[in-house]
Enzyme design. Structure first.
Site, PDB file in Angstrom:
ATOM      1  N   CYS A 148      -0.227   2.412   6.670  1.00  0.00           N
ATOM      2  CA  CYS A 148       0.023   1.039   7.086  1.00  0.00           C
ATOM      3  C   CYS A 148       0.303   0.215   5.829  1.00  0.00           C
ATOM      4  O   CYS A 148      -0.067   0.608   4.724  1.00  0.00           O
ATOM      5  CB  CYS A 148      -1.169   0.471   7.849  1.00  0.00           C
ATOM      6  SG  CYS A 148      -2.711   0.404   6.921  1.00  0.00           S
ATOM      7  N   CYS A 193       0.803  -1.230   0.000  1.00  0.00           N
ATOM      8  CA  CYS A 193       0.000   0.000   0.000  1.00  0.00           C
ATOM      9  C   CYS A 193       0.837   1.281   0.000  1.00  0.00           C
ATOM     10  O   CYS A 193       0.315   2.349  -0.315  1.00  0.00           O
ATOM     11  CB  CYS A 193      -0.933   0.023   1.204  1.00  0.00           C
ATOM     12  SG  CYS A 193      -2.165  -1.289   1.171  1.00  0.00           S
ATOM     13  N   HIS A 200      -9.013   3.564  -2.334  1.00  0.00           N
ATOM     14  CA  HIS A 200      -7.590   3.297  -2.077  1.00  0.00           C
ATOM     15  C   HIS A 200      -6.996   2.510  -3.254  1.00  0.00           C
ATOM     16  O   HIS A 200      -6.921   1.282  -3.214  1.00  0.00           O
ATOM     17  CB  HIS A 200      -7.495   2.505  -0.773  1.00  0.00           C
ATOM     18  CG  HIS A 200      -6.138   2.044  -0.372  1.00  0.00           C
ATOM     19  ND1 HIS A 200      -4.961   2.578  -0.859  1.00  0.00           N
ATOM     20  CD2 HIS A 200      -5.766   1.072   0.522  1.00  0.00           C
ATOM     21  CE1 HIS A 200      -3.937   1.960  -0.309  1.00  0.00           C
ATOM     22  NE2 HIS A 200      -4.408   1.037   0.532  1.00  0.00           N
TER      23      HIS A 200
END
Length: 403
Positions: free
Chosen positions: A389, A91, A359
């Site tokens: 994260c 991510c 996202h």
């Protein structure tokens, strides 16, 4: 050491990551190329203007496989002498691309870079690359692997966050995102995606659900309870790692977790001489970058220790930061960050986040850096911190400072 400046930051709108999403017809390479072209045109970049294009994308298979960064350069109007580097830090891939570029500039390895990333989640399904930590039993068992949604619920259980707190954060994210779009706060950075005939395909974040309220979220079932409590029983795996937990409190669902979307983003980073050569004014300097490894089972707590690390590295306190972007992978991630640092929620994700707007994995890190910069300018603030994260237990952070 040479300073690394941000000269521009752009992104595409985020399209729903499914077959009826507005960007579904656009390939990862083409969306990346469109973003690179916009960066080139906005800043009058000619010839071998940048040293490299560093491009993050997470699911590196099919059309997102190979060196997507180089494919994007060749599909764009950039000079073919500019190479490309595809990277994957899950991510945080888009942020890591920016951080790598900044540190290359600081070290004198070239005057300028374009960094960012892409993820077409509606075209290349998350997890289709078969990550070893999830599919290799020897590694999964050794690390007490559980899916991210279970990890988010472990955070809620461990740190005492309720379903109501998570839902309230999600409602506020939707409210802030709508307010930001209504006030045209993204106008400087969001480019319109057009088809080959120049017709606009998408000019806004289409995942948003501004009518979301506590009542509508209250009717949603917890998304990860079944996989936690029934076969294969990931709750039992988690409690082997954390025997002090009597049970996992499953509070996350589609409404308080990040949305699956398509999107791309880019940041133009260079030294002082690059800006002078192209007549560009720096908007901010990248003060510091950091990354860290964390517990791979709870997995998503990385923003806390990586923020502690980056502050310590720079002799700073949390009060030295004016604004924060903490990626809303799940509501509990942001709640834990605010709890750990006693941060005023009004300073975190001022314009909403991934719960409201989505996202796009490989792009989000670059998106939130650009969003942070825009908001620092709007509020006439000086210093901002962006953090995410990361799957498998990691964290990444970037501190930017306006100039």
């Amino acid at each position: 050491m040479t300073e690394a400046y941000i000269y521009d930051a752009i992104r595409t709108p985020r399209g729903k990551g499914r077959k009826d999403g507005s960007l579904h017809e656009v390939t990862s390479v083409r969306l990346s190329a469109l973003t690179l072209n916009a960066m080139k045109e906005r800043n009058n970049l000619e010839g071998h203007a940048v040293e490299d294009v560093i491009w993050g994308n997470v699911t590196q298979v099919m059309e997102q496989g190979g060196c997507l960064a180089r494919s994007a350069v060749l599909a764009s109007d950039l000079d073919e002498r500019i190479p490309g580097l595809a990277i994957n830090r899950f991510c945080a891939s888009g942020m890591e691309a920016v951080n790598l570029a900044a540190n290359q500039v600081k070290g004198g390895a070239g005057q300028a870079y374009i960094a960012g990333g892409v993820e077409m989640m509606g075209r290349v399904a998350m997890g289709s690359d078969g990550a070893a930590i999830a599919v290799d039993p020897s590694l999964a068992m050794e690390t007490y692997f559980v899916p991210q949604g279970i990890s988010a619920d472990i955070i809620a259980t461990e740190y005492g966050f309720s379903r109501e707190q998570a839902d309230a954060l999600a409602v506020e994210s939707q409210r802030r995102a709508k307010a930001a779009w209504d006030a045209k706060r993204f106008e400087k950075s969001v480019i319109t995606v057009r088809d080959q005939n120049g017709i606009a395909i998408l000019d806004h974040d289409e995942y948003m659900r501004p009518g979301t309220d506590m009542q509508s979220l209250g009717g949603l079932n917890a998304s990860f309870q079944m996989m936690g409590e029934q076969m294969p029983g990931f709750d039992k795996v988690a409690m082997l790692k954390y025997p002090h937990l009597e049970r996992i409190n499953h509070i996350h669902h589609a409404g308080n977790s990040s949305g699956i979307v398509d999107g791309a983003a880019a940041v133009l980073i260079g030294n002082k001489e690059f800006g002078e050569q192209y007549g560009l004014k720096p908007r901010a300097r990248i003060k510091s970058t950091a990354k860290i490894g964390t517990d791979p089972t709870i997995m998503l707590t990385g923003p806390v220790p990586v923020t502690e690390k980056i502050l310590a590295d720079n002799g700073m306190k949390i009060s030295d930061i004016d604004l924060f972007e903490v990626n809303e992978a799940f509501a509990s991630v942001v709640l834990r960050f605010q709890q750990a640092f006693d941060v005023d929620p009004a300073l975190v994700n001022v314009n909403g986040g991934s719960i409201a707007m989505g996202h796009p994995l490989g792009a989000t890190g670059a998106i939130i850096i650009g969003t942070l910069l825009d908001e620092l300018e709007r509020q006439d603030k000086e210093v901002g911190l962006a953090t995410l994260c990361i799957a498998s237990g990691m964290g990444a952070a970037t501190i930017i400072e306006r100039v």
